[in-house]
Design a protein around this motif. Structure first.
Motif, PDB file in Angstrom:
ATOM      1  N   GLN A   2       0.861  -1.168   0.000  1.00  0.00           N
ATOM      2  CA  GLN A   2       0.000   0.000   0.000  1.00  0.00           C
ATOM      3  C   GLN A   2       0.904   1.226   0.000  1.00  0.00           C
ATOM      4  OE1 GLN A   2      -2.550   0.602   3.445  1.00  0.00           O
ATOM      5  NE2 GLN A   2      -4.234   1.061   2.060  1.00  0.00           N
ATOM      6  N   PHE A   3       0.467   2.289  -0.673  1.00  0.00           N
ATOM      7  CA  PHE A   3       1.266   3.504  -0.726  1.00  0.00           C
ATOM      8  C   PHE A   3       0.365   4.721  -0.545  1.00  0.00           C
ATOM      9  CE2 PHE A   3       0.524   1.793  -4.987  1.00  0.00           C
ATOM     10  CZ  PHE A   3      -0.200   2.816  -5.596  1.00  0.00           C
ATOM     11  N   ALA A   4       0.989   5.836  -0.169  1.00  0.00           N
ATOM     12  CA  ALA A   4       0.262   7.086   0.065  1.00  0.00           C
ATOM     13  C   ALA A   4       0.258   7.913  -1.210  1.00  0.00           C
ATOM     14  CB  ALA A   4       0.935   7.864   1.193  1.00  0.00           C
ATOM     15  N   ARG A  19       5.817   5.650   0.195  1.00  0.00           N
ATOM     16  CA  ARG A  19       5.612   4.453   1.008  1.00  0.00           C
ATOM     17  C   ARG A  19       4.686   4.748   2.193  1.00  0.00           C
ATOM     18  NH1 ARG A  19      11.140   2.579   1.550  1.00  0.00           N
ATOM     19  NH2 ARG A  19      10.873   1.616  -0.472  1.00  0.00           N
ATOM     20  N   GLU A  20       4.856   5.929   2.803  1.00  0.00           N
ATOM     21  CA  GLU A  20       4.088   6.311   3.987  1.00  0.00           C
ATOM     22  C   GLU A  20       3.474   7.691   3.785  1.00  0.00           C
ATOM     23  OE1 GLU A  20       6.913   6.265   7.145  1.00  0.00           O
ATOM     24  OE2 GLU A  20       7.291   4.127   6.959  1.00  0.00           O
ATOM     25  N   ARG A  21       2.436   7.950   4.508  1.00  0.00           N
ATOM     26  CA  ARG A  21       1.719   9.224   4.394  1.00  0.00           C
ATOM     27  C   ARG A  21       2.636  10.429   4.566  1.00  0.00           C
ATOM     28  NH1 ARG A  21      -3.902  11.149   7.132  1.00  0.00           N
ATOM     29  NH2 ARG A  21      -3.664  13.321   6.596  1.00  0.00           N
ATOM     30  N   PHE A  40      -2.032  15.354   1.216  1.00  0.00           N
ATOM     31  CA  PHE A  40      -2.319  13.923   1.264  1.00  0.00           C
ATOM     32  C   PHE A  40      -3.739  13.703   0.762  1.00  0.00           C
ATOM     33  CE2 PHE A  40      -4.286  10.379   3.594  1.00  0.00           C
ATOM     34  CZ  PHE A  40      -3.512   9.338   3.130  1.00  0.00           C
ATOM     35  N   ARG A  42      -5.042  10.135  -0.137  1.00  0.00           N
ATOM     36  CA  ARG A  42      -5.538   8.877   0.414  1.00  0.00           C
ATOM     37  C   ARG A  42      -4.457   7.822   0.309  1.00  0.00           C
ATOM     38  NH1 ARG A  42      -6.720   5.307  -3.778  1.00  0.00           N
ATOM     39  NH2 ARG A  42      -7.062   6.290  -5.794  1.00  0.00           N
ATOM     40  N   MET A  43      -4.709   6.679   0.950  1.00  0.00           N
ATOM     41  CA  MET A  43      -3.853   5.511   0.782  1.00  0.00           C
ATOM     42  C   MET A  43      -4.361   4.750  -0.440  1.00  0.00           C
ATOM     43  SD  MET A  43      -1.538   5.813   3.036  1.00  0.00           S
ATOM     44  CE  MET A  43      -0.668   4.245   2.984  1.00  0.00           C
ATOM     45  N   SER A  44      -3.475   4.039  -1.078  1.00  0.00           N
ATOM     46  CA  SER A  44      -3.849   3.283  -2.277  1.00  0.00           C
ATOM     47  C   SER A  44      -4.757   2.114  -1.918  1.00  0.00           C
ATOM     48  CB  SER A  44      -2.595   2.755  -2.972  1.00  0.00           C
ATOM     49  OG  SER A  44      -1.947   1.804  -2.150  1.00  0.00           O
TER      50      SER A  44
END
Length: 86
Positions: A2-4, A19-21, A40, A42-44
């Motif tokens: 999952q990626f930001a 990789r992170e928010r 930001f 959302r997350m993928s």
């Protein structure tokens, strides 16, 4: 993985994948200056649930995040195909 997903406030058609928010440390200083502040979004999601534009670049995004910590895409217009940058 999952990626930001972030968007440049300075250039709204430029998207940053991390990789992170809050992983902005992975971005080289020159690119950070070009992007300006980022928002930001959302997350993928899994590739199958992603938007068509992101799904078409999914493997490339994952590969670049793994090798350099980020991936940058500059779309010609909001939601359109787009070109990838580094």
């Amino acid at each position: 993985m999952q990626f930001a997903i972030h968007q440049s406030r300075k250039s709204p058609t430029t998207y940053l994948f991390l990789r992170e928010r809050d992983g902005l440390d992975a971005i080289p200083e020159g690119i950070r200056e070009e992007l300006g502040k980022v928002k930001f979004l959302r997350m993928s999601r899994g590739k199958e649930e992603e938007t068509p534009a992101i799904a078409s670049k999914y493997q490339e995004i994952i590969q670049n995040i793994g090798s350099r910590g980020y991936h940058l895409i500059m779309w010609a217009s909001q939601g359109a195909g787009g070109r990838s940058g580094s």
